[in-house]
Design a protein around this motif. Sequence first.
Motif, PDB file in Angstrom:
ATOM      1  N   ILE A 140       2.028  -0.261  -0.703  1.00  7.07           N
ATOM      2  CA  ILE A 140       1.209  -1.249  -1.941  1.00  7.07           C
ATOM      3  C   ILE A 140       0.991  -1.964  -1.511  1.00  7.07           C
ATOM      4  CG2 ILE A 140       0.632  -0.635  -4.587  1.00  7.07           C
ATOM      5  CD1 ILE A 140       2.537   1.093  -5.061  1.00  7.07           C
ATOM      6  N   LYS A 178       0.357   0.106 -10.461  1.00 11.58           N
ATOM      7  CA  LYS A 178       1.005   0.657  -9.869  1.00 11.58           C
ATOM      8  C   LYS A 178       1.671   0.982 -10.019  1.00 11.58           C
ATOM      9  CE  LYS A 178       1.394  -3.159  -7.028  1.00 11.58           C
ATOM     10  NZ  LYS A 178      -0.140  -3.791  -7.600  1.00 11.58           N
ATOM     11  N   SER A 183      -7.232  -0.699  -4.561  1.00 15.74           N
ATOM     12  CA  SER A 183      -5.970  -0.887  -4.592  1.00 15.74           C
ATOM     13  C   SER A 183      -5.515   0.339  -3.383  1.00 15.74           C
ATOM     14  CB  SER A 183      -4.193  -0.713  -5.445  1.00 15.74           C
ATOM     15  OG  SER A 183      -3.247  -0.741  -5.140  1.00 15.74           O
ATOM     16  N   LEU A 212       0.671   4.016  -9.141  1.00 15.49           N
ATOM     17  CA  LEU A 212       0.827   5.010  -7.651  1.00 15.49           C
ATOM     18  C   LEU A 212       2.042   5.312  -7.293  1.00 15.49           C
ATOM     19  CD1 LEU A 212      -1.424   1.821  -6.222  1.00 15.49           C
ATOM     20  CD2 LEU A 212      -2.123   4.503  -6.194  1.00 15.49           C
ATOM     21  N   THR A 240      -4.273  -4.653  -2.520  1.00 17.88           N
ATOM     22  CA  THR A 240      -4.490  -4.736  -3.994  1.00 17.88           C
ATOM     23  C   THR A 240      -5.794  -6.122  -4.750  1.00 17.88           C
ATOM     24  OG1 THR A 240      -2.523  -3.843  -4.745  1.00 17.88           O
ATOM     25  CG2 THR A 240      -3.943  -5.055  -6.276  1.00 17.88           C
ATOM     26  N   TRP A 297       6.237  -3.585  -0.481  1.00 14.03           N
ATOM     27  CA  TRP A 297       4.794  -4.130  -0.537  1.00 14.03           C
ATOM     28  C   TRP A 297       5.116  -4.929   0.859  1.00 14.03           C
ATOM     29  CZ3 TRP A 297       6.746  -1.713  -4.258  1.00 14.03           C
ATOM     30  CH2 TRP A 297       6.745  -1.470  -5.626  1.00 14.03           C
ATOM     31  N   VAL A 305       8.520   3.404  -1.394  1.00 16.08           N
ATOM     32  CA  VAL A 305       7.642   2.297  -1.449  1.00 16.08           C
ATOM     33  C   VAL A 305       7.858   1.124  -1.038  1.00 16.08           C
ATOM     34  CG1 VAL A 305       5.709   2.194  -2.282  1.00 16.08           C
ATOM     35  CG2 VAL A 305       6.370   3.971  -2.959  1.00 16.08           C
ATOM     36  N   TYR A 350      -2.775   2.623  -0.333  1.00 15.74           N
ATOM     37  CA  TYR A 350      -1.489   2.952  -0.072  1.00 15.74           C
ATOM     38  C   TYR A 350      -2.136   2.305   1.892  1.00 15.74           C
ATOM     39  CZ  TYR A 350      -0.200   6.183  -3.414  1.00 15.74           C
ATOM     40  OH  TYR A 350       0.871   6.477  -4.931  1.00 15.74           O
TER      41      TYR A 350
END
Length: 204
Positions: free
Chosen positions: A100, A119, A86, A122, A103, A137, A135, A88
């Motif tokens: 993120i 998760k 996974s 992170l 993964t 996704w 953050v 960044y």
Amino acid sequence: MTNAVWPPALTIASERLVLEPLGYEHEQGLREAVLDGELWNLVVTSAPEPDKVKAYIDLALQMRAEGTRLAHAVIEKASGRVLGSSSYHDIIAPIKRVEIGYTWYAKSVQKTYVNTECKNLLLQHAFETLDCGVVGWRTDNLNFASQKAIERLGAKKDGTIRHHALRRDGTVRDTVLYSVLQHEWHGGIKAHMQQLLHRYDGAA
């Protein structure tokens, strides 16, 4: 790679998992992980083909040097087994924004504690060590399992970018965007994550 590259490449860990900055020492472990479930055959995964694991690491390290991605090997602490990876990514250092993604996990550990605990590690590192403001996704519009997993964490859906990127089979995907702001993490999502993890207490 220079000291100016942010975020710094650090190992972060919980009682069960270790997230190490991805390197060539993880090549064989990653290969075994992708073979567990033949993950490269899934259209919506970023897992590499077994014979392309070295190239996968090459690209991750190149992106690291460019400051756009920090990839991790996800390792089971007790056994030392590499479970997946996974990252960044889409890092914007001046505003302390990371996403993120990239993964994937061996099939045998999917739907276990691993994804939630990874998760949580992170997110906690991003908000409490790196002081990120947000953050994010992004996921394939057809990857409903990923969307449900992200929503289960408490992330907000920001929208969809239509006709956005190529899938590995050559079709074009829409990309669904999510995010968590720092005040949302401290305001309830952190506690929510702990509740999710408690469901896995004692699980493998």
